[in-house]
Design a protein around this motif. Structure first.
Motif, mmCIF file in Angstrom:
data_model
loop_
_atom_site.group_PDB
_atom_site.id
_atom_site.type_symbol
_atom_site.label_atom_id
_atom_site.label_comp_id
_atom_site.label_asym_id
_atom_site.label_seq_id
_atom_site.Cartn_x
_atom_site.Cartn_y
_atom_site.Cartn_z
ATOM 1 N N HIS A 70 0.865 -1.194 0.000
ATOM 2 C CA HIS A 70 0.000 0.000 0.000
ATOM 3 C C HIS A 70 0.893 1.233 0.000
ATOM 4 N N HIS A 72 1.309 5.347 -2.004
ATOM 5 C CA HIS A 72 0.922 6.376 -2.978
ATOM 6 C C HIS A 72 2.236 6.914 -3.540
ATOM 7 N N LYS A 139 -0.281 3.629 -6.085
ATOM 8 C CA LYS A 139 -1.630 4.091 -6.388
ATOM 9 C C LYS A 139 -1.572 5.422 -7.134
ATOM 10 N N HIS A 239 -9.714 1.707 1.002
ATOM 11 C CA HIS A 239 -9.311 2.438 2.202
ATOM 12 C C HIS A 239 -10.547 2.429 3.085
ATOM 13 N N HIS A 262 -6.192 0.060 6.333
ATOM 14 C CA HIS A 262 -6.329 1.029 7.434
ATOM 15 C C HIS A 262 -6.969 0.353 8.649
HETATM 16 ZN ZN LIG Z 1 -3.568 5.055 1.274
#
Ligand SMILES: [Zn+2]
Length: 414
Positions: A70, A72, A139, A239, A262
């Motif tokens: 995970h 970004h 992402k 998420h 999360h």
């Molecule tokens: Zn995230």
């Protein structure tokens, strides 16, 4: 040698604590693939081993390269103003509402060229390799219009195998862009009807992801977006339950999503649901730490319920700017009471399951890629214990050295 060899499928319960340890182990690698992993005496006696170039890891810990499932990865500059505002007492959501947050990153990403974004992402990947990571999810979600989302996904694709493995995820449903302000339903309709099919057709993403929370997208919008993604053949990620629980976990389980990520505010009945589900529970303690919050995801309850827990950095410019899986392991142990063994499994083999890459990475077994991390410690429990310390001696991706520590030797008489 921590092989992480074990049962087929994501690790749960007691299997999370079995690292497949071989004392005095060795690996034989050929053309980037592991040919043998086992006791050194046996591996070194193989005919092919006699001509092999040797990397001496005597007295050190060798384990699979981390799979950061995970992140970004592709984004603009660090959000230092947000950071200062938060240090002065403002909350994450309040910061976003006053011009910072995801939309601040969106403005930079839209204005940056692809090569600028790529250079910034390469700098991050180098830091990740220095922390032992060999596979990274990336992402989109800071472009939020067609051109900028495609730009970010193409940057991610161009980084794959140069030299780390980069797995692209479309996160169009990250925030509502200014063009659709007050019209979140219309934005979701456009993503589901136009963007998702176009991205799937061009094979620019493997997964689709959506941010389901208050101040993000509703459960109904999440479902519409994920339905389109599933029909387009993309894997599903969410998420979920970062600030409030809107029912995203039950939806994820129903849709057989690959992971829900999360879970700081996951409800007790959803914990039980994840225990009986194929969906992985990916925890991101770095974001709780960096936001200065105190409510971590209930890792112990999730593991005890039988959930397949993964750990990732959640690397992003707002809530978790760390490239370091070892730091995440320290947080998982100290703050969420995971054992070192559980934390290591969660960031290697279960990270690989969270990206559907467990057939090729996440453990050190014959036939898998030689994605390897060598640590300058003699007991793996020192990895979470020495929090924040640079313990990685060497990182290999498909057998090639992609990071090496101590480039400057310290002679005895310095
Ligand atoms: Zn995230």
């Amino acid at each position: 040698l921590l092989t992480l060899r074990g049962p087929a499928g994501p690790r749960r319960g007691a299997a999370l604590r079995d690292l497949g340890v071989v004392e005095q182990g060795a690996l034989l690698i050929e053309n980037g693939v592991i040919v043998q992993a086992g006791p050194a005496r046996r591996v070194e006696n193989l005919a092919a081993a006699r001509q092999a170039r040797e990397i001496d890891a005597t007295g050190k810990v060798v384990l699979p390269g981390f799979v950061d499932s995970h992140t970004h990865l592709v984004h603009g500059p660090p959000r230092l103003l947000d950071y200062e505002m938060r240090l002065a007492g403002r909350g994450y959501e309040a910061t976003a509402q006053s011009g910072g947050g995801i939309l601040a990153s969106m403005r930079s990403v839209r204005s940056w060229t692809a090569s600028h974004l790529k250079n910034s992402a390469i700098a991050t990947l180098r830091r990740m390799a220095a922390c032992g990571t060999t596979t990274v999810e990336a992402k989109s979600g800071y472009g939020l219009d067609e051109a900028s989302e495609l730009k970010c996904l193409r940057v991610a694709a161009s980084l794959d195998n140069h030299p780390l493995e980069v797995v692209p995820t479309f996160l169009g449903a990250h925030a509502v862009p200014p063009e659709f302000e007050g019209r979140a339903d219309d934005y979701i309709r456009w993503l589901a009807g136009t963007m998702i099919p176009a991205i799937a057709r061009r094979r620019l993403a493997v997964f689709a992801d959506v941010y389901c929370d208050r101040n993000a997208f509703t459960l109904e919008q999440t479902e519409r977006y994920l339905d389109a993604a599933r029909q387009a053949g993309l894997g599903l990620k969410l998420h979920a339950d970062q600030f409030t629980s809107l029912g995203a976990v039950a939806l994820a389980a129903e849709l057989h999503a690959t992971s829900v990520d999360h879970l700081e505010h996951v409800a007790p009945h959803d914990i039980a649901l994840l225990g009986a589900s194929s969906t992985l529970a990916t925890l991101l303690p770095g974001s709780v730490f960096h936001l200065g919050l105190d409510r971590y995801a209930p890792a112990r309850a999730l593991i005890d319920a039988g959930a397949a827990v993964a750990l990732a950095t959640g690397f992003n410019p707002g809530s978790s700017p760390t490239p370091s899986i070892p730091m995440v392991l320290s947080l998982a142990c100290a703050q969420m009471k995971m054992t070192p063994e559980e934390a290591i499994s969660a960031a290697t083999i279960n990270g690989a399951w969270a990206l559907n890459r467990a057939a090729t990475t996440g453990s050190l077994e014959s036939g898998k890629q030689a994605d390897v991390c060598i640590l300058a410690i003699s007991d793996y429990r020192e990895l979470p214990y020495y929090f924040g310390a640079p313990l990685v001696e060497m990182t290999l991706k498909r057998g090639a050295v992609v990071y090496r520590a101590h480039e400057v030797p310290w002679p005895e008489n310095w």
